[in-house]
Scaffold this active site. Sequence first.
Site, PDB file in Angstrom:
ATOM      1  N   TRP A   1       0.821  -1.217   0.000  1.00 58.84           N
ATOM      2  CA  TRP A   1       0.000   0.000   0.000  1.00 58.84           C
ATOM      3  C   TRP A   1       0.847   1.257   0.000  1.00 58.84           C
ATOM      4  O   TRP A   1       0.489   2.257  -0.630  1.00 58.84           O
ATOM      5  CB  TRP A   1      -0.989  -0.025   1.169  1.00 58.84           C
ATOM      6  CG  TRP A   1      -1.964  -1.154   1.048  1.00 58.84           C
ATOM      7  CD1 TRP A   1      -2.105  -2.207   1.908  1.00 58.84           C
ATOM      8  CD2 TRP A   1      -2.924  -1.368  -0.009  1.00 58.84           C
ATOM      9  NE1 TRP A   1      -3.088  -3.060   1.440  1.00 58.84           N
ATOM     10  CE2 TRP A   1      -3.610  -2.571   0.283  1.00 58.84           C
ATOM     11  CE3 TRP A   1      -3.268  -0.666  -1.165  1.00 58.84           C
ATOM     12  CZ2 TRP A   1      -4.620  -3.088  -0.542  1.00 58.84           C
ATOM     13  CZ3 TRP A   1      -4.271  -1.178  -1.985  1.00 58.84           C
ATOM     14  CH2 TRP A   1      -4.932  -2.359  -1.666  1.00 58.84           C
TER      15      TRP A   1
ATOM     16  N   ASP B   1      -1.820   6.637   6.135  1.00 65.75           N
ATOM     17  CA  ASP B   1      -2.892   5.719   5.741  1.00 65.75           C
ATOM     18  C   ASP B   1      -3.186   4.844   6.955  1.00 65.75           C
ATOM     19  O   ASP B   1      -2.348   4.032   7.357  1.00 65.75           O
ATOM     20  CB  ASP B   1      -2.400   4.880   4.547  1.00 65.75           C
ATOM     21  CG  ASP B   1      -3.411   3.832   4.092  1.00 65.75           C
ATOM     22  OD1 ASP B   1      -4.454   3.670   4.746  1.00 65.75           O
ATOM     23  OD2 ASP B   1      -3.132   3.183   3.057  1.00 65.75           O
TER      24      ASP B   1
ATOM     25  N   LYS C   1     -12.331  -1.884   6.419  1.00 67.30           N
ATOM     26  CA  LYS C   1     -11.511  -2.735   7.266  1.00 67.30           C
ATOM     27  C   LYS C   1     -12.017  -2.693   8.705  1.00 67.30           C
ATOM     28  O   LYS C   1     -12.280  -3.722   9.289  1.00 67.30           O
ATOM     29  CB  LYS C   1     -10.039  -2.293   7.227  1.00 67.30           C
ATOM     30  CG  LYS C   1      -9.477  -2.055   5.820  1.00 67.30           C
ATOM     31  CD  LYS C   1      -9.131  -3.332   5.085  1.00 67.30           C
ATOM     32  CE  LYS C   1      -8.949  -3.150   3.587  1.00 67.30           C
ATOM     33  NZ  LYS C   1      -7.838  -2.332   3.159  1.00 67.30           N
TER      34      LYS C   1
HETATM   35  C1  LIG Z   1      -7.266  -1.925   1.752  1.00 67.34           C
HETATM   36  C2  LIG Z   1      -6.247  -0.875   1.890  1.00 67.34           C
HETATM   37  C3  LIG Z   1      -6.127   0.164   0.950  1.00 67.34           C
HETATM   38  C4  LIG Z   1      -6.969   0.237  -0.283  1.00 67.34           C
HETATM   39  O1  LIG Z   1      -8.259   0.559   0.043  1.00 67.34           O
HETATM   40  P1  LIG Z   1      -9.406   0.626  -1.068  1.00 67.34           P
HETATM   41  O2  LIG Z   1     -10.529   1.213  -0.257  1.00 67.34           O
HETATM   42  O3  LIG Z   1      -9.662  -0.754  -1.534  1.00 67.34           O
HETATM   43  O4  LIG Z   1      -8.955   1.536  -2.138  1.00 67.34           O
HETATM   44  C5  LIG Z   1      -5.182   1.134   1.178  1.00 67.34           C
HETATM   45  N1  LIG Z   1      -4.380   1.097   2.245  1.00 67.34           N
HETATM   46  C6  LIG Z   1      -4.456   0.111   3.164  1.00 67.34           C
HETATM   47  C7  LIG Z   1      -3.540   0.116   4.337  1.00 67.34           C
HETATM   48  C8  LIG Z   1      -5.390  -0.905   3.013  1.00 67.34           C
HETATM   49  O5  LIG Z   1      -5.463  -1.889   3.916  1.00 67.34           O
END
Ligand SMILES: *Cc1c(COP(=O)(O)O)cnc(C)c1O
Length: 373
Positions: A102, A171, A195
Amino acid sequence: MSRVYNFSAGPSCLPEEVLQACAAEMLDYAGTGQSVMEMSHRSSAYKPIIEHAEAQVRKLMKVPDNYKVLFLQGGGSTQFAMVAQNLGIHTGKAAYIETGVWAKKAAAEAKHLGLTVDTIASSADKGYSYIPRVEKISGDYDYAYICFNNTIMGTHYEYIPDTGSIPLVADISSCVLSEELDVSRFGLLFAGAQKNLAPAGVTLVIIREDLITDTPRAGTPTMLTYKTHADQGSMYNTPPCYTIYVLGKVLDWIEKNGGAAGMYRRNMEKAQLLYDYLDASSFYHATAQKGSRSLMNVPFLTKYSTGAQDEASLAREKEINDKFVKEATAAGLVNLKGHRLVGGMRASIYNAMTLDGVKALIAFMEKFAKENA
Ligand SMILES: *Cc1c(COP(=O)(O)O)cnc(C)c1O
């Protein structure tokens, strides 16, 4: 009806009482004779729903007054672009710490959009199994970027880099509200909801007001400009109404269970149990290094993952992993297949996963280890 223990990395399990509350209100929300799914986002019935979600984010994350809370669409992945477009506007330079998929995708997007990207640290040397220690970040960067919890690699920062006056972007998609976090240390935080917060469809963004510009990089679409959404209370266009409603209910559930601190205690207990079991086992081992381990995502391998690349070893490894996943599924423990980059298995144990779920997983693992030793 029988419900499974769902260890999916995302979309992932939600607290059962939240699902029940949503079900109870499905056909008639608060005497309106409509489902929240059917409501105008401009209606007097909907307005309190989005206001409540924002108020709960502010309360539970102790968001300082000089930050905006936004509910956007496009997932975490769209933030990779929005961060670069809206923050990369002075020197056009940004510092990224590379800790896995990511973080790499975010850096690649910034590069794609014309920024100069400095990868100031990386854990690629050891397969991203740890978080590099970068106490201090300096330079003429528009921002510094980290992925606070690495969903695929199962690693998590146990510190926050000191960036001085450089805005720190994180993030927090897979660890939001799993622990207490000092928002004031960051310029911008974002999290895709699926998540740890809600169903897929909404992305939470918390941004310091001085970083909200009306002059993003040339060519930035209106919809990808933070100011558009900040000025309109996340109502510039139709927001993901129903997801925001569920988010509000999940936040109420978090509050009822002790807020961020309560979640952290609960998550520590679950993760400790699982890591202790893995560390003591001669059949399994965790892939993330101590000192960098995620409380949310726990990838693990069996002793059949030896690293040997010959055909027979790889076939044996695949066979045992497939068997594990199949038998676990039959036992009501689902979505344990590991990400292809790490292999083996991965148990995502987000806020909504119960201690009983983790105990059931460990009991299954023990039985499986004995049968396949
Ligand atoms: C799942 C995830 C993403 C991507 O998220 P989307 O909503 O599918 O675009 C980005 N960063 C992390 C840490 C993730 O776990």
